[in-house]
Design a protein around this motif. Structure first.
Motif, PDB file in Angstrom:
ATOM      1  N   ALA A  26     -12.870  14.628  73.843  1.00 32.60           N
ATOM      2  CA  ALA A  26     -14.002  14.828  72.930  1.00 32.60           C
ATOM      3  C   ALA A  26     -15.255  14.087  73.378  1.00 32.60           C
ATOM      4  N   GLY A  27     -15.179  13.406  74.514  1.00 37.88           N
ATOM      5  CA  GLY A  27     -16.352  12.729  75.050  1.00 37.88           C
ATOM      6  C   GLY A  27     -16.510  11.294  74.628  1.00 37.88           C
ATOM      7  N   VAL A  28     -15.442  10.710  74.094  1.00 35.47           N
ATOM      8  CA  VAL A  28     -15.476   9.314  73.657  1.00 35.47           C
ATOM      9  C   VAL A  28     -15.060   8.407  74.819  1.00 35.47           C
ATOM     10  N   THR A  29     -15.708   7.255  74.933  1.00 33.97           N
ATOM     11  CA  THR A  29     -15.229   6.226  75.849  1.00 33.97           C
ATOM     12  C   THR A  29     -14.047   5.545  75.178  1.00 33.97           C
ATOM     13  N   VAL A  30     -12.891   5.610  75.814  1.00 37.89           N
ATOM     14  CA  VAL A  30     -11.656   5.136  75.196  1.00 37.89           C
ATOM     15  C   VAL A  30     -11.137   3.890  75.913  1.00 37.89           C
ATOM     16  N   ILE A  31     -10.817   2.881  75.127  1.00 34.82           N
ATOM     17  CA  ILE A  31     -10.183   1.663  75.647  1.00 34.82           C
ATOM     18  C   ILE A  31      -8.760   1.648  75.108  1.00 34.82           C
ATOM     19  N   ILE A  32      -7.779   1.678  76.009  1.00 39.75           N
ATOM     20  CA  ILE A  32      -6.400   1.628  75.546  1.00 39.75           C
ATOM     21  C   ILE A  32      -5.866   0.203  75.665  1.00 39.75           C
ATOM     22  N   GLY A  33      -5.357  -0.319  74.564  1.00 39.97           N
ATOM     23  CA  GLY A  33      -4.772  -1.647  74.561  1.00 39.97           C
ATOM     24  C   GLY A  33      -3.301  -1.558  74.908  1.00 39.97           C
ATOM     25  N   CYS A  34      -2.852  -2.384  75.862  1.00 37.40           N
ATOM     26  CA  CYS A  34      -1.464  -2.369  76.291  1.00 37.40           C
ATOM     27  C   CYS A  34      -1.079  -3.762  76.741  1.00 37.40           C
ATOM     28  N   ARG A  35       0.140  -4.188  76.464  1.00 37.82           N
ATOM     29  CA  ARG A  35       0.540  -5.543  76.849  1.00 37.82           C
ATOM     30  C   ARG A  35       1.141  -5.610  78.250  1.00 37.82           C
ATOM     31  N   GLU A  38       1.559  -2.824  84.262  1.00 42.19           N
ATOM     32  CA  GLU A  38       2.069  -1.697  85.056  1.00 42.19           C
ATOM     33  C   GLU A  38       2.109  -0.411  84.235  1.00 42.19           C
ATOM     34  N   ARG A  39       2.675  -0.494  83.016  1.00 43.40           N
ATOM     35  CA  ARG A  39       2.720   0.690  82.157  1.00 43.40           C
ATOM     36  C   ARG A  39       1.317   1.110  81.749  1.00 43.40           C
ATOM     37  N   GLY A  40       0.449   0.123  81.542  1.00 38.21           N
ATOM     38  CA  GLY A  40      -0.924   0.421  81.151  1.00 38.21           C
ATOM     39  C   GLY A  40      -1.669   1.182  82.231  1.00 38.21           C
ATOM     40  N   ARG A  41      -1.514   0.766  83.472  1.00 39.27           N
ATOM     41  CA  ARG A  41      -2.227   1.430  84.572  1.00 39.27           C
ATOM     42  C   ARG A  41      -1.687   2.839  84.815  1.00 39.27           C
ATOM     43  N   THR A  42      -0.389   3.009  84.647  1.00 40.48           N
ATOM     44  CA  THR A  42       0.188   4.351  84.762  1.00 40.48           C
ATOM     45  C   THR A  42      -0.364   5.269  83.679  1.00 40.48           C
ATOM     46  N   LEU A  58      -8.581   0.193  80.508  1.00 40.63           N
ATOM     47  CA  LEU A  58      -7.370  -0.517  80.117  1.00 40.63           C
ATOM     48  C   LEU A  58      -7.726  -1.921  79.644  1.00 40.63           C
ATOM     49  N   LEU A  59      -7.175  -2.298  78.516  1.00 47.45           N
ATOM     50  CA  LEU A  59      -7.344  -3.648  77.983  1.00 47.45           C
ATOM     51  C   LEU A  59      -5.964  -4.260  77.813  1.00 47.45           C
ATOM     52  N   LEU A  60      -5.697  -5.332  78.531  1.00 45.54           N
ATOM     53  CA  LEU A  60      -4.409  -6.007  78.393  1.00 45.54           C
ATOM     54  C   LEU A  60      -4.422  -6.863  77.137  1.00 45.54           C
TER      55      LEU A  60
END
Length: 286
Positions: A26-35, A38-42, A58-60
């Motif tokens: 939808a054109g949003v800049t998305v930040i995904i939080g992940c602890r 490795e899984r976050g980068r995948t 990606l935000l750890l």
């Protein structure tokens, strides 16, 4: 026109990942939080590939750890002075767990991840949300609370240290507290452009590979349950609608189901005195 910025915790799998893809599309800049890095980068590469957008970050962050939350908030502030949408999707609900686990700050992890963490993270990012033309905070609860209409937050023992531990009880108590927090925060922000709403998630297909310690019986039970569950992508459509729809610009302090319909929570959760007591307890943690 400036792109909206959305931060979604637990954005590396399940509903969170599906919502991240839809929001990026939808054109949003998305930040995904992940602890887990490795899984976050995948997940980051998958979301970029499936959405066709490179505006995914990606935000750890470990939502059970206040130190991690504070560090993550500082990272967000440095790059994004304006935050338009904050979705508290991450949750701790390891259905195979028999004993409580504790965070680095010695707080039971279900209570810390599902309730205390979102409250702290929202508070730390409040200035960024206030800079948005119309900031939105979405909390996530569970349809399973319908089966526990008389459940209350244990004000004396919210971490279940003194009583027999059950991950189900810990989970539903934390999700009840999140609904009450939603009402409390919506009231606190009623004179601002920020809206705060909760989402009631029903049975959603579970990736059983995430729970290698499940017994064979439990795996069969969840396999049957999945036949009557909606997909993460279907549930994510509600997240996306509540995050972006112009119809939601002034709607706040509501509880929505997967069909985007408003629903009621328990009488206990709507009582202002009960809400005040739960939030007094909550704020002592942070």
């Amino acid at each position: 026109m400036k792109k909206k910025v959305c931060l979604i915790t637990g954005g590396n799998s399940g509903i969170g990942k599906a919502a991240a893809i839809q929001l990026a599309e939808a054109g949003v800049t998305v930040i995904i939080g992940c602890r887990n890095e490795e899984r976050g980068r995948t997940a980051l590469e998958d979301i970029r590939a499936q959405s066709g957008s490179e505006e995914v970050e990606l935000l750890l962050i470990d939502m059970s750890s206040q130190a991690s939350i504070k560090k993550a908030a500082e990272t967000v502030k440095l790059k994004h002075p304006v935050l338009d949408i904050l979705i508290h999707n991450a949750a701790d609900f390891d259905i195979s767990r028999k004993k409580p686990q504790f965070s680095k700050e010695d707080v039971e992890t279900v209570w810390a991840t599902n309730h205390i963490g979102p409250v702290l993270f929202t508070d730390l990012l409040m200035d960024e949300l206030k800079r948005s033309e119309q900031g939105r905070v979405l909390t996530v609860s569970s349809q399973g609370l319908v089966m526990h209409p008389f459940l209350k937050v244990d004000l004396e023992d919210p971490e279940l240290r003194e009583s027999k531990y059950s991950v189900e009880k810990a989970y539903y108590q934390s999700k009840l507290a999140q609904v009450m927090y939603t009402y409390w925060l919506a009231d606190k922000l009623k004179d601002t452009p920020i809206t705060v709403n909760a989402i009631r998630v029903p049975n959603v297909k579970v990736d059983l590979d995430r729970y290698p310690d499940l017994s064979a019986i439990m795996k069969r039970m969840y396999a049957v349950k999945s036949k009557f569950s909606i997909s993460p992508e279907e549930m994510a459509e509600t997240y996306t609608y509540l995050a972006l729809s112009p119809e939601m610009n002034t709607v706040s302090g509501k509880y929505f189901d997967e069909k985007r319909q408003t629903v009621s929570s328990s009488k206990y959760s709507q009582d202002k005195n009960n809400i005040s007591q739960v939030m007094d307890l909550t704020l002592k943690y942070i």
